[in-house]
Design a protein around this motif. Structure first.
Motif, short mmCIF file in Angstrom:
data_model
loop_
_atom_site.label_atom_id
_atom_site.label_comp_id
_atom_site.label_asym_id
_atom_site.label_seq_id
_atom_site.Cartn_x
_atom_site.Cartn_y
_atom_site.Cartn_z
N TRP A 82 0.81 -1.22 0.00
CA TRP A 82 0.00 0.00 0.00
C TRP A 82 0.85 1.27 0.00
O TRP A 82 0.54 2.23 -0.70
CB TRP A 82 -0.92 -0.02 1.22
N SER A 83 1.93 1.30 0.77
CA SER A 83 2.68 2.53 0.96
C SER A 83 4.01 2.56 0.21
O SER A 83 4.82 3.45 0.45
CB SER A 83 2.95 2.76 2.46
N PRO A 86 4.17 6.43 -2.95
CA PRO A 86 3.19 7.41 -2.43
C PRO A 86 2.22 7.91 -3.50
O PRO A 86 1.03 8.07 -3.21
CB PRO A 86 4.08 8.54 -1.90
N SER A 87 2.69 8.16 -4.72
CA SER A 87 1.78 8.67 -5.75
C SER A 87 0.71 7.64 -6.09
O SER A 87 -0.46 7.99 -6.29
CB SER A 87 2.58 9.03 -7.01
N ARG A 89 -0.42 5.30 -4.02
CA ARG A 89 -1.31 5.21 -2.87
C ARG A 89 -2.31 6.37 -2.87
O ARG A 89 -3.52 6.17 -2.65
CB ARG A 89 -0.47 5.23 -1.58
N LYS A 90 -1.82 7.58 -3.13
CA LYS A 90 -2.72 8.73 -3.14
C LYS A 90 -3.75 8.62 -4.26
O LYS A 90 -4.90 9.05 -4.10
CB LYS A 90 -1.90 10.01 -3.28
N GLU A 93 -6.41 6.32 -2.99
CA GLU A 93 -7.22 6.99 -1.97
C GLU A 93 -8.20 7.96 -2.60
O GLU A 93 -9.39 8.00 -2.21
CB GLU A 93 -6.31 7.71 -0.98
N GLU A 113 0.05 2.52 7.23
CA GLU A 113 -0.43 3.66 6.47
C GLU A 113 -1.89 3.45 6.05
O GLU A 113 -2.70 4.38 6.07
CB GLU A 113 0.45 3.88 5.24
N TRP A 117 -5.37 5.73 7.17
CA TRP A 117 -6.30 6.32 6.20
C TRP A 117 -7.71 5.75 6.32
O TRP A 117 -8.69 6.49 6.35
CB TRP A 117 -5.76 6.08 4.78
#
Length: 390
Positions: A82-83, A86-87, A89-90, A93, A113, A117
């Protein structure tokens, strides 16, 4: 009968009795042996789940990133970090918060992480030092649980869930909108995140052959809220291509250009098998050629005086053999003495010895040639009787 025949008869009888016993003791039964997976089922961990969903009029894909997913699609993540990026993951989300349906199992990595969230976390029992060894081994969270267990909670008949750890459970910081549980606690939780939902299952029953066990197919429908015409994206990094394959897939032109540059560089700087053209055969120069070459070089760089002096020195050594007291004579006397033993004019010898007007190379060359001729003639006559000067 002879003794040998009795022995042969006994051995034959024993073999017959043994064969009859083996025939009666062995029974032949057909056994079904499970063969290995083949084709796409061998490489796609969600092959069975995808074929099941497609039979229910859904479309499925197996990917390593979100890609182009519809706002109301289903994303099932297993063996997914998941982490890690970062791009990525975002992006997931934002997609969920915009109305997507995300389903994850206990093979999800980067759960800290994810828990911050979504609010969903996995919980394990605390093992203290006071627990006996047997009790500790029984509640060890990493031990294999019994094959299948029932989980309930959505008002329907229990789901038979296999391949999961009974001594762990899920917890949610927000109020769940759907749950399944057993004696250990919550095993499946769904919560709202923005306009979408996140569902987590504390097991991983949908990969490979596990999908056809227990009530996994029915549980899959409940977890994904599967409807007709749904779009399901399976995300997994368990079967990611090798680094070399990824480099080639995403940068083949760069790899080709770099390989060509490297090959040319190695070829340019490498040791050649031979010279570009045949080498000239080395020929040893004679002493005379060496002397003439050195003299020509000295003339070109303006050292004619050195050549003239050396020639006079050689002439003097030759004259001393034929002319007594040669070194004590003046220039004219030396020229006259040499003229008597050679066919060379005395005046010419005087001019050559005195180096009169030898500024030009041509004149210097003629003077040196004349002196050398006189030296050689003196050497030729050195075996005859010597003569004095007047």
């Amino acid at each position: 009968m002879t003794r040998g025949r009795w022995i042969a008869l006994g051995v034959t009888a024993a073999v017959i009795v043994l064969a009859v016993w083996i025939a009666r003791a062995i029974t032949w039964t057909s056994i079904d042996i499970q063969t290995g997976l083949k084709g796409k089922a061998r490489t796609d961990p969600f092959y069975a789940a995808q074929r099941f969903a497609e039979q229910l009029d859904a479309t499925t894909t197996w990917e390593h990133a979100l890609g182009d997913a519809a706002p109301d699609a289903v994303v099932f993540a297993s063996g997914f970090h998941w982490s890690l990026i970062p791009s990525r993951r975002k992006e997931l989300e934002r997609w969920v918060e915009g109305g997507g349906r995300l389903v994850v199992d206990n093979q999800l990595l980067g759960t800290e992480e994810f828990g911050r969230w979504s609010g969903i976390t996995r919980e394990f029992p605390k093992v203290t030092e006071d627990d006996d060894t047997d009790d500790t081994a029984e509640v060890n969270v990493f031990s294999r649980a019994e094959r299948c267990h029932d989980i309930t909670g959505d008002g329907r008949s229990p789901y038979s869930l296999c391949e999961f750890l009974t001594k762990s459970w899920l917890a949610s910081k927000s109020t769940p909108i759907w749950t399944l549980q057993n004696a250990s606690g919550l095993q499946a939780v769904r919560v709202h995140v923005g306009r979408g939902t996140v569902t987590m299952l504390n097991a991983s029953p949908f990969g490979g052959r596990s999908f056809i066990e227990g009530d996994h197919a029915r549980l899959f429908v409940a977890l994904t809220q599967l409807r007709r015409q749904d779009e399901i994206h399976f995300l997994s990094e368990d079967e990611t291509p090798s680094l070399i394959a990824l480099i080639w897939r995403n940068g083949a032109p760069v790899v080709v250009l770099f390989a060509a540059w490297l090959a040319l560089t190695l070829w340019r700087g490498g040791v050649r098998f031979g010279p570009l053209e045949p080498r000239a055969e080395l020929v040893r120069r004679s002493l005379a050629e060496q002397i003439r070459g050195t003299a020509h070089f000295a003339l070109r760089i303006g050292d004619g005086d050195v050549l003239h002096t050396a020639t006079l020195r050689a002439l003097a050594r030759a004259a001393q053999r034929r002319i007594p007291g040669y070194l004590s004579l003046d220039t004219d006397a030396r020229a006259a003495a040499i003229a008597r033993f050679t066919s060379i004019d005395a005046a010419a010898l005087t001019a050559a010895i005195s180096a009169i007007d030898l500024r030009r190379v041509h004149d210097l060359r003629n003077a040196i040639a004349l002196l050398e001729t006189a030296r050689r003639q003196l050497l030729l006559r050195s075996t005859g009787p010597s003569h004095g000067t007047d």
